[in-house]
Scaffold this motif. Structure first.
Motif, mmCIF file in Angstrom:
data_model
loop_
_atom_site.group_PDB
_atom_site.id
_atom_site.type_symbol
_atom_site.label_atom_id
_atom_site.label_comp_id
_atom_site.label_asym_id
_atom_site.label_seq_id
_atom_site.Cartn_x
_atom_site.Cartn_y
_atom_site.Cartn_z
ATOM 1 N N GLU A 139 3.061 0.060 10.319
ATOM 2 C CA GLU A 139 2.726 -0.102 8.905
ATOM 3 C C GLU A 139 2.184 -1.495 8.607
ATOM 4 O O GLU A 139 1.237 -1.648 7.823
ATOM 5 C CB GLU A 139 3.971 0.180 8.060
ATOM 6 C CG GLU A 139 3.721 0.200 6.572
ATOM 7 C CD GLU A 139 4.929 0.672 5.770
ATOM 8 O OE1 GLU A 139 4.900 0.545 4.533
ATOM 9 O OE2 GLU A 139 5.889 1.171 6.390
ATOM 10 N N VAL A 198 4.475 6.372 10.045
ATOM 11 C CA VAL A 198 4.309 6.606 8.611
ATOM 12 C C VAL A 198 3.961 8.042 8.245
ATOM 13 O O VAL A 198 4.024 8.400 7.060
ATOM 14 C CB VAL A 198 3.259 5.654 8.010
ATOM 15 C CG1 VAL A 198 3.681 4.205 8.210
ATOM 16 C CG2 VAL A 198 1.879 5.901 8.595
ATOM 17 N N ALA A 224 1.682 4.288 2.626
ATOM 18 C CA ALA A 224 1.531 3.788 3.996
ATOM 19 C C ALA A 224 0.576 4.659 4.802
ATOM 20 O O ALA A 224 -0.237 4.148 5.588
ATOM 21 C CB ALA A 224 2.894 3.710 4.679
#
Length: 386
Positions: free
Chosen positions: A49, A75, A92
């Protein structure tokens, strides 16, 4: 003789220069991984991320420079992207897809159906009991249609089902299997194809060199294809160690998977440099802390680094040998400091498993990938001096 341990991108530049031009006043451009293997397969990487968002600027820059395919580390897993029924976290995942688009990368989604890092609500009712088959089918369809549908035409391929089969060839006793039996796999592929008919669809698993798992994966994939379902690729998670897997077994599986008509993908490549505690890649298989299990906390000794590079060079040569059936080679993380291996199977362990070190310098074995060309030049008859 195996390549010597010489750290840094400079080693790649030197080898590339020797292979392509022996006399030039201007230094050759520094090669990148995606350029080195552009005629062989996509070079992919899992990004986290912080890299997708730009918070880890060095990791992001390294990924953008050297790789032409990406997959998200976490994510898009259901616990992250769909933590509660009817509620999705898109921020994300959106950043990840944008990163890939901004850098002209082949974007792979990971993963739609997996028993681990599964949203807690997904397979149970409000009493905590397993739901019935009709309810689970609807939840699977809604989840897959929503996630795949959001990125239709943007994410080019999906790890549809992840780690469903164990070493002896039987099915992992997950909630998906307990409720739906083997049918949960073709259902997931059906729903993914409905959501984006143009997306490539993959089955992905670890320990794919093991005969039992290999045989069942081949059977399941062939059965789905015979039913008219789309299956484009089989992902061989290449979580390796200094003493496993047996590369002959790995090659045998690679060819068996190619025999299904699917592309083969090396999807989660890393190689631990530490003494082997387990050959599993199941994140739930942790081990109690013991003495002397973190032997290289302050750095990798030169002899171990040389052993690691020699073995990684052997693996790369094997992949190049079969580049006609391998469409993507994907490292599971950008640099050593990012690797999940650092804290698994025992928290606090320091490992050195990836293609780039903690200073974002490429490992020496990659320079050796150009050696066959250099060797061919060296073995050519010398020209007359007359």
């Amino acid at each position: 003789m195996k390549s010597k341990v010489i750290f840094g991108l400079a080693s790649m530049a030197v080898v590339a220069s020797a292979a392509f031009s022996s006399c030039t006043e201007k230094a050759a451009p520094e090669p990148t991984l995606k350029e080195m293997f552009q005629d062989k397969f996509l070079m992919g990487v899992a990004i986290n991320e912080n890299q997708a968002s730009g918070l880890d600027s060095l990791g992001a820059a390294t990924a953008a420079k050297h790789f032409n395919a990406i997959v998200p580390e976490n994510v898009m897993k259901s616990a992250e992207i769909h933590p509660e029924e009817g509620r999705y976290n898109w921020e994300a995942a959106d950043q990840f897809v944008k990163f890939g688009e901004d850098n002209n990368m082949f974007i792979v989604g990971h993963c739609l159906i997996w028993h681990s890092q599964l949203a807690p609500w997904f397979c149970v009712n409000d009493k905590g009991e397993l739901v019935d088959s009709a309810t689970l089918k609807q939840r699977m369809r809604d989840h897959i249609h929503t996630v795949v549908g959001r990125y239709k035409g943007r994410v080019k391929g999906w790890d549809v089902v992840n780690e469903a089969i164990v070493e002896d060839g039987s099915f992992r006793k997950t909630p998906f299997y307990e409720i739906l039996g083997e049918e949960f796999i073709p259902l997931a592929f059906q729903y993914a194809h409905e959501a984006d008919p143009d997306a490539e669809l993959y089955y992905n698993d670890y320990g794919m060199n093991v005969e039992g798992r290999r045989n069942t994966v081949v059977r399941v994939v062939n059965e789905m294809k015979n039913r008219g379902l789309r299956v484009d690729g089989i992902g061989m998670q290449a979580h390796m160690g200094l003493d496993y897997p047996d590369l002959n077994e790995f090659e045998e599986s690679l060819m068996a998977f190619a025999g299904t008509g699917c592309n083969v993908m090396i999807t989660e490549w890393d190689m631990s440099a530490l003494p082997t505690l387990t050959q599993s890649a199941n994140v739930g298989d942790t081990i109690a802390a013991k003495a002397n299990i973190n032997p290289y906390a302050d750095g990798l000794p030169a002899d171990v680094a040389a052993q690691w590079n020699d073995r990684m060079e052997d693996v790369m040569r094997l992949l190049l040998k079969h580049s006609d059936v391998i469409s993507r080679v994907n490292a599971w993380g950008v640099a050593d400091g990012d690797s999940w291996k650092n804290d698994w199977p025992i928290p606090g362990r320091v490992d050195y498993p990836l293609l780039f070190d903690r200073n974002y310098q490429v490992k020496p074995f990659l320079a050796a990938s150009l050696e066959p060309e250099a060797e061919n030049v060296e073995e050519a008859p010398a020209e007359s001096a007359e």
